[in-house]
Design a protein around this motif. Sequence first.
Motif: not given
Length: 221
Positions: A115-121, A127-135, A200-202
Amino acid sequence: MYRYLMKRLITTPHRLLMPALILSLSFAATAQTPTSAGSTRYRATSIGISTGWNAPYAAGLELSHFITRQLDLNVGVGTGLSGKKFGVGARYFVAPERRLSPYFGLNAVYSPGRRDIEVNSLPATSVFASDRIGTLEVLPTAVLHLRSGLRWQPGKKPGRVGLLGSIGYGIRSRNPMRYTMYEGEAEPSPESKQNYRFVFAPGGVELSLGLSIGLGQKMRE
């Protein structure tokens, strides 16, 4: 479940052809001079360490035992990017009397999820920084791993340490990816979802290495 697995087997033949590539190496492996006909280089019981991409037990441990000269059963646990792993499996070794033997295997593995894996923009592979938009939540999933590979057992006499290189494919029982987006944010693009699933998927394509440490006596011939 049976219909699902059969559908995946039929609709993804190119993925399942990968384990068959190892067949081209089996002729070279079986061309070596054996220790003796009907013999084996393997210990009856072994502890294994696995690592690599989409290995059945991910980075984990397994306990295996030969029930015949060529067939072993194993149980294992581990953890990877998709979470924890628990499973059972079997391997058939074509030429256990030789230093290098092809093998074919099957593993059934259960992953409780994560659970709670960050979803970014930006995509998961960026490799670049981005905003967190969900999980992202990786749901509990069962995976059927079809595998093939080579086992190298060095030394002139049956030893305790063996190395295994494997390729294969893990067939998932479901789509394990569930997204929860923050207010006002849309779900990732199909390309980004594919990247998250790849990371991330098995299950999926396997490329792994293993170390087998023999315990006790040599397998009874």
